[in-house]
Every structure is written in structure tokens, then in C-alpha cells.
Scaffold this motif. Structure first.
Motif, PDB file in Angstrom:
ATOM      1  N   VAL A   4       0.842  -1.200   0.000  1.00  8.66           N
ATOM      2  CA  VAL A   4       0.000   0.000   0.000  1.00  8.66           C
ATOM      3  C   VAL A   4       0.879   1.253   0.000  1.00  8.66           C
ATOM      4  O   VAL A   4       0.607   2.227  -0.724  1.00  8.66           O
ATOM      5  CB  VAL A   4      -0.950   0.001   1.206  1.00  8.66           C
ATOM      6  CG1 VAL A   4      -1.675   1.333   1.329  1.00  8.66           C
ATOM      7  CG2 VAL A   4      -1.946  -1.140   1.098  1.00  8.66           C
ATOM      8  N   LEU A   5       1.939   1.253   0.801  1.00 12.07           N
ATOM      9  CA  LEU A   5       2.850   2.394   0.850  1.00 12.07           C
ATOM     10  C   LEU A   5       3.514   2.605  -0.505  1.00 12.07           C
ATOM     11  O   LEU A   5       3.587   3.735  -1.006  1.00 12.07           O
ATOM     12  CB  LEU A   5       3.911   2.179   1.935  1.00 12.07           C
ATOM     13  CG  LEU A   5       4.968   3.288   2.033  1.00 12.07           C
ATOM     14  CD1 LEU A   5       4.317   4.591   2.489  1.00 12.07           C
ATOM     15  CD2 LEU A   5       6.070   2.872   2.987  1.00 12.07           C
ATOM     16  N   LEU A   6       3.982   1.541  -1.126  1.00  9.30           N
ATOM     17  CA  LEU A   6       4.639   1.638  -2.428  1.00  9.30           C
ATOM     18  C   LEU A   6       3.646   2.106  -3.501  1.00  9.30           C
ATOM     19  O   LEU A   6       3.974   2.963  -4.328  1.00  9.30           O
ATOM     20  CB  LEU A   6       5.236   0.271  -2.804  1.00  9.30           C
ATOM     21  CG  LEU A   6       6.121   0.236  -4.035  1.00  9.30           C
ATOM     22  CD1 LEU A   6       7.331   1.141  -3.824  1.00  9.30           C
ATOM     23  CD2 LEU A   6       6.564  -1.184  -4.316  1.00  9.30           C
ATOM     24  N   GLY A   7       2.428   1.555  -3.485  1.00  6.75           N
ATOM     25  CA  GLY A   7       1.410   1.972  -4.447  1.00  6.75           C
ATOM     26  C   GLY A   7       1.032   3.436  -4.287  1.00  6.75           C
ATOM     27  O   GLY A   7       0.857   4.163  -5.270  1.00  6.75           O
ATOM     28  N   THR A   8       0.907   3.891  -3.043  1.00  2.00           N
ATOM     29  CA  THR A   8       0.578   5.299  -2.780  1.00  2.00           C
ATOM     30  C   THR A   8       1.706   6.205  -3.254  1.00  2.00           C
ATOM     31  O   THR A   8       1.455   7.259  -3.848  1.00  2.00           O
ATOM     32  CB  THR A   8       0.323   5.507  -1.276  1.00  2.00           C
ATOM     33  OG1 THR A   8      -0.722   4.626  -0.856  1.00  2.00           O
ATOM     34  CG2 THR A   8      -0.057   6.943  -0.980  1.00  2.00           C
ATOM     35  N   ALA A   9       2.939   5.826  -3.006  1.00  2.00           N
ATOM     36  CA  ALA A   9       4.087   6.631  -3.422  1.00  2.00           C
ATOM     37  C   ALA A   9       4.168   6.733  -4.941  1.00  2.00           C
ATOM     38  O   ALA A   9       4.546   7.780  -5.480  1.00  2.00           O
ATOM     39  CB  ALA A   9       5.381   6.039  -2.856  1.00  2.00           C
ATOM     40  N   ILE A  10       3.804   5.679  -5.642  1.00  2.00           N
ATOM     41  CA  ILE A  10       3.868   5.689  -7.108  1.00  2.00           C
ATOM     42  C   ILE A  10       2.691   6.469  -7.699  1.00  2.00           C
ATOM     43  O   ILE A  10       2.853   7.225  -8.655  1.00  2.00           O
ATOM     44  CB  ILE A  10       3.912   4.249  -7.648  1.00  2.00           C
ATOM     45  CG1 ILE A  10       5.258   3.601  -7.283  1.00  2.00           C
ATOM     46  CG2 ILE A  10       3.716   4.230  -9.157  1.00  2.00           C
ATOM     47  CD1 ILE A  10       5.342   2.133  -7.609  1.00  2.00           C
ATOM     48  N   LEU A  11       1.507   6.330  -7.139  1.00  2.00           N
ATOM     49  CA  LEU A  11       0.318   6.953  -7.709  1.00  2.00           C
ATOM     50  C   LEU A  11       0.141   8.427  -7.335  1.00  2.00           C
ATOM     51  O   LEU A  11      -0.563   9.153  -8.038  1.00  2.00           O
ATOM     52  CB  LEU A  11      -0.933   6.175  -7.297  1.00  2.00           C
ATOM     53  CG  LEU A  11      -1.095   4.809  -7.946  1.00  2.00           C
ATOM     54  CD1 LEU A  11      -2.327   4.118  -7.405  1.00  2.00           C
ATOM     55  CD2 LEU A  11      -1.180   4.937  -9.452  1.00  2.00           C
ATOM     56  N   THR A  12       0.744   8.890  -6.261  1.00  2.00           N
ATOM     57  CA  THR A  12       0.550  10.266  -5.803  1.00  2.00           C
ATOM     58  C   THR A  12       0.894  11.313  -6.871  1.00  2.00           C
ATOM     59  O   THR A  12       0.099  12.236  -7.088  1.00  2.00           O
ATOM     60  CB  THR A  12       1.346  10.518  -4.509  1.00  2.00           C
ATOM     61  OG1 THR A  12       0.854   9.632  -3.503  1.00  2.00           O
ATOM     62  CG2 THR A  12       1.207  11.960  -4.039  1.00  2.00           C
TER      63      THR A  12
END
Length: 101
Positions: A4-12
Motif C-alpha cells: 500500500v505504501l509503495l502503491g501510494t508513493a507511485i500513484l501520488t
């Protein structure tokens, strides 16, 4: 949690860019954001080869008179005294570059 952290960092960044693009199109955004300025480029009032008279001292920028109208002009090289005849040799952004005759 790491996914979730990695996905949020990429999508932000992508979500932020989409928000910036869509904001002016929303009803609230249209009230806040100013419309783009549409300013047509005026046609030049002088042409290359036209002669005129230096009204003020050009060092290297000053005022010249062409056919009864005054324009801000740039001297090609050095200073030009007032009252001297000038010729337009170039137009850059509708501002004439002149040379003493």
C-alpha cells in the motif's frame, strides 16, 4: 502494508497532475482560476527598409518617428543622436532595429 505504501508513493504524482489539470474545469475552479488571456499580436506598423527620424537619443534604445507615428526602437550599433535619419533593418517582436543613415 508495504504494498500500500509503495502503491501510494507511485500513484501520488499522477493523481496530483490529474487534479491540477481538472481543477480549472470544475465549478469551484472556474470561479477561482482566471481565464486565459487572449491577446492577438498586433501587425507591425513599420517595415524593413523604411526610413524615419530619431526623436530621442538611441543608446541603444530610444524613440523614432516613422510616418508620423512614434515607436520605441533599438539601434543596431552604438548611439544615435536625435534628429538623425534612421533605416529599419530588422523587426524583433514588432520592435524595429534601426541603423543611422
Amino acid at each position: 502494508g508495504t504494498g500500500v505504501l509503495l502503491g501510494t508513493a507511485i500513484l501520488t504524482p499522477f493523481v496530483g497532475a490529474a487534479t491540477v489539470r481538472m481543477w480549472p474545469k470544475t465549478p469551484v475552479g472556474r470561479r477561482i482560476v482566471l481565464p486565459p488571456v487572449i491577446d492577438p499580436v498586433p501587425a507591425p506598423t513599420v517595415r524593413i527598409g523604411q526610413t524615419g527620424i530619431a526623436v530621442s537619443e538611441l543608446r541603444p534604445m530610444g524613440t523614432c518617428e516613422f510616418d508620423g507615428g512614434r515607436l520605441e526602437a533599438i539601434s543596431e550599433y552604438g548611439m544615435i543622436e536625435p534628429g538623425r535619419s534612421v533605416t529599419v533593418i530588422n523587426l524583433i517582436n514588432n520592435r524595429p532595429t534601426v541603423r543611422a543613415v
